[in-house]
Design an enzyme around this catalytic site. Structure first.
Site, mmCIF file in Angstrom:
data_model
loop_
_atom_site.group_PDB
_atom_site.id
_atom_site.type_symbol
_atom_site.label_atom_id
_atom_site.label_comp_id
_atom_site.label_asym_id
_atom_site.label_seq_id
_atom_site.Cartn_x
_atom_site.Cartn_y
_atom_site.Cartn_z
ATOM 1 N N LYS A 22 -1.998 22.780 -55.466
ATOM 2 C CA LYS A 22 -3.103 22.161 -54.708
ATOM 3 C C LYS A 22 -4.173 23.222 -54.418
ATOM 4 O O LYS A 22 -5.361 22.984 -54.632
ATOM 5 C CB LYS A 22 -2.591 21.614 -53.394
ATOM 6 C CG LYS A 22 -3.659 21.346 -52.339
ATOM 7 C CD LYS A 22 -3.100 20.779 -51.046
ATOM 8 C CE LYS A 22 -2.710 21.825 -50.054
ATOM 9 N NZ LYS A 22 -3.811 22.347 -49.240
ATOM 10 N N ASN A 23 -3.739 24.413 -53.985
ATOM 11 C CA ASN A 23 -4.702 25.428 -53.535
ATOM 12 C C ASN A 23 -5.356 26.185 -54.679
ATOM 13 O O ASN A 23 -6.172 27.073 -54.439
ATOM 14 C CB ASN A 23 -4.031 26.376 -52.535
ATOM 15 C CG ASN A 23 -3.704 25.642 -51.237
ATOM 16 O OD1 ASN A 23 -4.170 24.509 -51.035
ATOM 17 N ND2 ASN A 23 -2.886 26.247 -50.401
ATOM 18 N N CYS A 117 -8.413 22.550 -37.310
ATOM 19 C CA CYS A 117 -7.315 21.612 -37.543
ATOM 20 C C CYS A 117 -6.183 22.040 -36.622
ATOM 21 O O CYS A 117 -6.309 22.963 -35.824
ATOM 22 C CB CYS A 117 -6.882 21.642 -38.997
ATOM 23 S SG CYS A 117 -6.165 23.208 -39.439
ATOM 24 N N ARG A 122 -10.063 27.856 -37.613
ATOM 25 C CA ARG A 122 -10.520 27.963 -39.018
ATOM 26 C C ARG A 122 -12.002 28.367 -39.089
ATOM 27 O O ARG A 122 -12.852 27.623 -39.548
ATOM 28 C CB ARG A 122 -10.260 26.644 -39.759
ATOM 29 C CG ARG A 122 -8.905 26.014 -39.549
ATOM 30 C CD ARG A 122 -7.727 26.819 -40.094
ATOM 31 N NE ARG A 122 -7.675 26.925 -41.526
ATOM 32 C CZ ARG A 122 -7.075 26.057 -42.328
ATOM 33 N NH1 ARG A 122 -6.557 24.980 -41.831
ATOM 34 N NH2 ARG A 122 -7.040 26.250 -43.630
ATOM 35 N N ASP A 308 2.256 29.560 -45.301
ATOM 36 C CA ASP A 308 2.518 28.169 -45.695
ATOM 37 C C ASP A 308 3.999 27.879 -45.876
ATOM 38 O O ASP A 308 4.374 26.727 -46.085
ATOM 39 C CB ASP A 308 1.784 27.840 -47.001
ATOM 40 C CG ASP A 308 0.291 27.827 -46.799
ATOM 41 O OD1 ASP A 308 -0.453 27.836 -47.792
ATOM 42 O OD2 ASP A 308 -0.145 27.836 -45.637
ATOM 43 N N ARG A 400 -1.089 15.082 -48.230
ATOM 44 C CA ARG A 400 -2.221 15.932 -48.617
ATOM 45 C C ARG A 400 -1.785 17.006 -49.598
ATOM 46 O O ARG A 400 -2.584 17.464 -50.414
ATOM 47 C CB ARG A 400 -2.817 16.616 -47.375
ATOM 48 C CG ARG A 400 -3.495 15.687 -46.412
ATOM 49 C CD ARG A 400 -4.209 16.476 -45.346
ATOM 50 N NE ARG A 400 -5.043 17.512 -45.955
ATOM 51 C CZ ARG A 400 -5.529 18.554 -45.283
ATOM 52 N NH1 ARG A 400 -5.264 18.703 -44.000
ATOM 53 N NH2 ARG A 400 -6.265 19.458 -45.877
HETATM 54 C C1 EPZ Z 1 -6.106 28.783 -47.499
HETATM 55 O O1 EPZ Z 1 -6.779 28.359 -46.330
HETATM 56 C C2 EPZ Z 1 -5.127 27.679 -47.840
HETATM 57 N N1 EPZ Z 1 -5.864 26.438 -48.103
HETATM 58 C C3 EPZ Z 1 -4.151 27.482 -46.674
HETATM 59 O O2 EPZ Z 1 -3.213 26.504 -47.100
HETATM 60 C C4 EPZ Z 1 -3.410 28.788 -46.427
HETATM 61 O O3 EPZ Z 1 -2.566 28.625 -45.303
HETATM 62 C C5 EPZ Z 1 -4.430 29.903 -46.156
HETATM 63 O O4 EPZ Z 1 -5.357 29.996 -47.264
HETATM 64 C C6 EPZ Z 1 -3.763 31.260 -45.988
HETATM 65 O O5 EPZ Z 1 -3.016 31.558 -47.110
HETATM 66 C C7 EPZ Z 1 -6.436 26.279 -49.314
HETATM 67 O O6 EPZ Z 1 -6.386 27.138 -50.169
HETATM 68 C C8 EPZ Z 1 -7.140 24.959 -49.539
HETATM 69 P P1 EPZ Z 1 -7.986 31.850 -44.809
HETATM 70 P P2 EPZ Z 1 -8.083 29.185 -45.820
HETATM 71 O O7 EPZ Z 1 -9.466 31.789 -44.903
HETATM 72 O O8 EPZ Z 1 -8.862 29.642 -46.973
HETATM 73 C C9 EPZ Z 1 -9.246 33.693 -40.673
HETATM 74 C C10 EPZ Z 1 -1.829 24.652 -46.914
HETATM 75 O O9 EPZ Z 1 -0.885 24.391 -46.169
HETATM 76 N N2 EPZ Z 1 -10.624 33.561 -41.142
HETATM 77 O O10 EPZ Z 1 -7.239 32.851 -45.612
HETATM 78 O O11 EPZ Z 1 -8.762 28.387 -44.773
HETATM 79 C C11 EPZ Z 1 -8.697 32.331 -40.247
HETATM 80 O O12 EPZ Z 1 -9.032 32.087 -38.906
HETATM 81 C C12 EPZ Z 1 -3.088 25.280 -46.360
HETATM 82 O O13 EPZ Z 1 -1.850 24.458 -48.166
HETATM 83 C C13 EPZ Z 1 -11.646 34.136 -40.408
HETATM 84 O O14 EPZ Z 1 -11.408 34.766 -39.382
HETATM 85 O O15 EPZ Z 1 -7.359 30.420 -45.125
HETATM 86 C C14 EPZ Z 1 -7.223 32.453 -40.419
HETATM 87 O O16 EPZ Z 1 -6.694 33.013 -39.236
HETATM 88 C C15 EPZ Z 1 -3.007 25.476 -44.851
HETATM 89 N N3 EPZ Z 1 -12.930 33.986 -40.823
HETATM 90 C C16 EPZ Z 1 -7.075 33.478 -41.545
HETATM 91 O O17 EPZ Z 1 -8.376 34.054 -41.749
HETATM 92 C C17 EPZ Z 1 -13.245 33.297 -41.966
HETATM 93 O O18 EPZ Z 1 -14.440 33.211 -42.334
HETATM 94 C C18 EPZ Z 1 -6.619 32.862 -42.841
HETATM 95 O O19 EPZ Z 1 -7.615 31.978 -43.263
HETATM 96 C C19 EPZ Z 1 -12.189 32.712 -42.704
HETATM 97 C C20 EPZ Z 1 -10.885 32.864 -42.272
#
Ligand code: EPZ
Length: 421
Positions: A22-23, A117, A122, A308, A400
């Site tokens: 998915k990701n 969420c 996020r 995850d 999802r």
């Molecule tokens: C991706 O989300 C995945 N989703 C998530 O999978 C996964 O948990 C996550 O990466 C971490 O591996 C998809 O790929 C669609 P991040 P993403 O930006 O990109 C902070 C699932 O279950 N952050 O790496 O949103 C944020 O607050 C889903 O399949 C900032 O501070 O994750 C978080 O604490 C859930 N500023 C951390 O980084 C930003 O601009 C990780 O977020 C962006 C993020």
């Protein structure tokens, strides 16, 4: 309201076929905006999030069709600049990834702020930091983010946190930027490598994806060809079934498991006493029949233990005798499943970002909720071993990210079905 009903006690046996990631597929679908030619995404998983993104791209006047083999054919040659539908954007965060390619292709994009969420606020500050460093002007107001750039110029971008989404968005915004862009402290998840590999198959010039330093040589706008691409397997779905074998003391074969991508999950399960052996190309035999030990887990960006997989592992630890500690460092609120597990008899105490688990002899089935995608999968795992019946509601979260999950478990011998009342 739809529910998944599980009666605990069955062992699992046989083989499960894992869907494609998915990701990976979601960012790849969005990246198709960078080409005006036909993009074929083989065997796209039939997930709720893929449907939402299909609808969003269609609203932007893109052609998105599924052929009889289950491949997605996308053509964005007639894409239109539209005010992104806040309902669809809020429904799925990954839609914010549209900003990068739209900036690349049109030099502008206005999109509603993605909602938070259950697992966290996020934020998108790192996405916006990257766009600004590439020369975009960003305006935020009335629940929208607007980015404009007459020209995107390559730059060096250091990410304070190796954010997956920010890495992907900046990567897509730099494909046509003039000169070289370097992303440092980039996310190293396999899905980043997959996205870069997809873009390179269209003619982009991206080097180092999958490591902490990614270099992008800008290529001419509208120079990207069409392509046919097959994403990697879903390492989180595969990991979820590995935990299922462990928690039910079963032996199963997982068909569609890349050992390297699953290394953090496999190593942690080995510490618990689970045994693994290769069973051919992307096929792994998981033997969860042995004695289990409590372990400590700290979620980290890849190649650390994946956030995850945290809820699923916590469920396993809740029925392993002894004390285990789980620390969630990636998201600020990813313990929503704890209360549901405690309802089933688990002994778990939360202290900030740490959960202390005392293994109990058994869980008891009851009515629980899926509080987010992976927590919902964890409820199924708990139901597989709980005494009696577990009824899981809010299963739209599960749909999802998992294709036909109850079907896959039923084929392995679980007593599980979906009810519509
Ligand atoms: C991706 O989300 C995945 N989703 C998530 O999978 C996964 O948990 C996550 O990466 C971490 O591996 C998809 O790929 C669609 P991040 P993403 O930006 O990109 C902070 C699932 O279950 N952050 O790496 O949103 C944020 O607050 C889903 O399949 C900032 O501070 O994750 C978080 O604490 C859930 N500023 C951390 O980084 C930003 O601009 C990780 O977020 C962006 C993020």
């Amino acid at each position: 309201m739809e529910k998944i009903i599980v009666e605990g006690g069955n062992k699992l046996r046989g083989e499960v076929n894992i869907s494609l990631a998915k990701n990976s597929v979601l960012p790849i679908m969005v990246a198709s905006i960078l080409s005006s030619n036909d993009i074929t995404i083989n065997d796209a998983p039939d997930l709720e999030d893929v449907i939402v993104l299909t609808n969003l791209l269609s609203e932007m006047n893109c052609a998105v069709n599924k052929n009889i083999n289950g491949d997605l054919i996308i053509n964005t040659s007639n894409i239109k600049l539209v005010d992104m539908n806040s309902e669809l954007i809020r429904k799925m965060r990954a839609s914010f990834l549209i900003m990068g390619p739209m900036l690349s292709r049109f030099g502008e994009c206005k999109i509603s702020m993605p909602g938070g969420c259950n697992i966290g606020t996020r934020p998108i500050d790192l996405h916006l930091k990257g766009f600004r460093l590439l020369g975009a002007e960003i305006e935020i107001g009335h629940g929208f983010v607007e980015a404009k750039a007459k020209k995107l110029i390559g730059n060096r971008i250091y990410l304070d946190f190796p954010s997956v989404g920010a890495t992907e968005n900046i990567l897509m915004a730099s494909v046509f930027a003039e000169g070289t862009t370097i992303i440092e402290n980039a996310a190293e998840e396999p899905e980043i490598w997959d996205l870069a590999n997809f873009l390179n198959s269209m003619g982009a010039k991206i080097y180092g994806a999958g490591t902490g330093k990614i270099t992008i040589e800008g290529v001419k706008a509208d120079s990207l060809k069409g392509t046919t691409y097959r994403a990697i397997y879903d390492r989180v779905e595969a990991g979820t079934f590995m935990v299922a074998a462990a928690i039910t003391n079963s032996k199963i074969i997982i068909n569609g498991a890349n050992e390297e991508h699953l290394r953090p999950t496999i190593e942690k399960l080995k510490e618990c006493g689970v045994k693994f052996s290769g069973a051919g190309e992307n096929r792994i035999l998981v033997d969860g029949t042995g004695q289990k030990n409590p372990v400590d887990i700290k979620t980290m960006p890849y190649p650390g233990f994946p956030t995850d997989m945290q809820a699923q592992m916590m469920t396993l630890l809740s029925v392993i005798k002894g004390s285990s500690i789980v620390t969630e460092t990636v998201f600020e609120n990813r313990f929503m499943h704890v209360a549901e597990l405690v309802r089933m008899g688990a002994n778990i105490k939360i202290d900030g970002r740490t959960a202390i688990i005392e293994g109990v002899d058994s869980l008891t089935g009851c009515e629980v909720k899926a509080t987010d995608l992976r927590a919902g999968a964890a409820m199924i795992l708990a139901g597989l071993v709980a005494k009696g019946i577990t009824e899981i509601s809010d299963i739209y979260h599960i749909d999802r990210g998992y294709v036909d999950i109850e079907e896959k478990f039923r084929k392995l011998g679980a007593n599980i079905y979906r009810s519509n009342n």
